[in-house]
Design a protein around this motif. Structure first.
Motif, short mmCIF file in Angstrom:
data_model
loop_
_atom_site.label_atom_id
_atom_site.label_comp_id
_atom_site.label_asym_id
_atom_site.label_seq_id
_atom_site.Cartn_x
_atom_site.Cartn_y
_atom_site.Cartn_z
N ALA A 79 0.84 -1.21 0.00
CA ALA A 79 0.00 0.00 0.00
C ALA A 79 0.87 1.25 0.00
O ALA A 79 0.59 2.22 -0.71
N GLY A 82 2.06 2.61 -3.23
CA GLY A 82 1.15 3.35 -4.10
C GLY A 82 0.11 2.49 -4.81
O GLY A 82 -0.37 2.85 -5.88
N ILE A 83 -0.24 1.34 -4.21
CA ILE A 83 -1.30 0.52 -4.79
C ILE A 83 -2.47 0.49 -3.80
O ILE A 83 -2.26 0.28 -2.60
N ALA A 84 -3.68 0.71 -4.30
CA ALA A 84 -4.86 0.68 -3.43
C ALA A 84 -5.84 -0.37 -3.95
O ALA A 84 -5.94 -0.58 -5.17
N ARG A 109 1.05 8.59 0.74
CA ARG A 109 2.01 9.23 -0.16
C ARG A 109 1.52 10.62 -0.49
O ARG A 109 0.33 10.90 -0.39
N THR A 152 -5.29 8.30 -0.34
CA THR A 152 -4.03 7.67 0.08
C THR A 152 -2.84 8.11 -0.75
O THR A 152 -1.71 7.93 -0.33
N SER A 154 -2.33 6.79 -3.74
CA SER A 154 -2.00 5.67 -4.63
C SER A 154 -2.26 6.07 -6.07
O SER A 154 -3.20 6.81 -6.36
N ARG A 155 -1.45 5.55 -6.98
CA ARG A 155 -1.64 5.84 -8.41
C ARG A 155 -2.14 4.62 -9.17
O ARG A 155 -2.52 4.72 -10.33
#
Ligand code: ATP
Length: 235
Positions: A79, A82-84, A109, A152, A154-155
């Protein structure tokens, strides 16, 4: 291999206890694209998202985000990179208000949406900010579940069946939201059973069969080869 791959999955296998569900999957996700995972029930689509996120722990092969290997990493570490993940059941907390649900995930981030930005982007949620999360309609709950992960920073967004169980007009709204997020530069991987919806929102489609990649189709392939796709899905 694509130079522009944001996420590269190679020979990924995954298990629930002794039961092997993924059998050597390989595919890439390009930066800025919307990619769907399609396939029959039980093919392993959800497990693929859960493996990327590290929710399924027992996995082998390689999942690289840029140059970084995610296999062996814990969910919280993934997480932070950058992953949600937005699970199928949406996980709206019944005892919390819409506002509290929205503000629950930590900012991991820089570059995440501000609270004001979120309410501006989701005026319906602002109007319902004080309501209990589970008093929302299915579509509003789905919007809340997606809005929540935008804080968050995340991209790369992993969405499990965002259209499921929603009325057509609401499915359309979710589709518009996904296209808006793509325009803003998010990369999105979604599990989708609704082919018409998949066709509208995605650039490419990974067909999952028995825990493997049976095919990768472009939007144009899907347009011209619906028969082939329907045979994969058994519909
Ligand atoms: P669906 O749309 O039905 O969720 P799917 O393609 O997403 O299909 P998965 O949910 O990934 O499929 O399931 C793949 C296989 O793993 C199925 O055979 C399923 O029964 C099994 N499975 C899923 N979750 C678990 C679990 N927690 N424990 C054991 N087996 C599981």
């Amino acid at each position: 291999r694509l130079a522009s791959a944001m996420l590269s999955i190679e020979n990924l296998s995954a298990w629930y206890a002794e039961s092997r569900v993924l059998h050597g999957m390989s595919f890439d996700v390009r930066e800025g694209e919307v990619l769907t995972l399609i396939g029959r029930n039980g093919a392993g689509k959800t497990t693929t998202l859960r493996s990327i996120m590290g929710v399924v722990r027992k996995r082998t092969g390689s999942i690289r985000l840029g140059a970084e290997e995610l296999i062996g990493k814990r969910t919280y570490e993934i997480a932070r990179k950058g992953i949600a993940y937005c699970p199928e059941e949406r996980a709206i907390f019944a005892s919390l208000s819409v506002r509290e649900n929205l503000l629950l995930p930590p900012v991991l981030r820089s570059g995440g949406m501000s609270n004001e930005g979120l309410f501006k982007a989701f005026p319906n949620l602002q109007a319902r900010a004080a309501s209990q999360g589970t008093k929302l309609s299915g579509g509003e709950q789905q919007m809340l579940a997606i809005a929540r992960i935008l804080r968050t920073g995340s991209r790369l967004l992993l969405l499990d069946e965002p259209s499921e169980g929603l009325a057509p007009v609401v499915v359309k709204e979710i589709g518009e939201l996904i296209l808006r997020l793509k325009q803003q530069g998010f990369t999105i991987v979604l599990v989708e059973q609704n082919l018409r919806f998949a066709k509208k929102v995605a650039d490419r489609h990974v067909v999952v069969e028995n825990g493997k990649v049976a095919d990768v189709l472009t939007a144009a392939d899907l347009e011209s080869g619906m028969d082939r796709v329907q045979s994969y899905l058994g519909v």
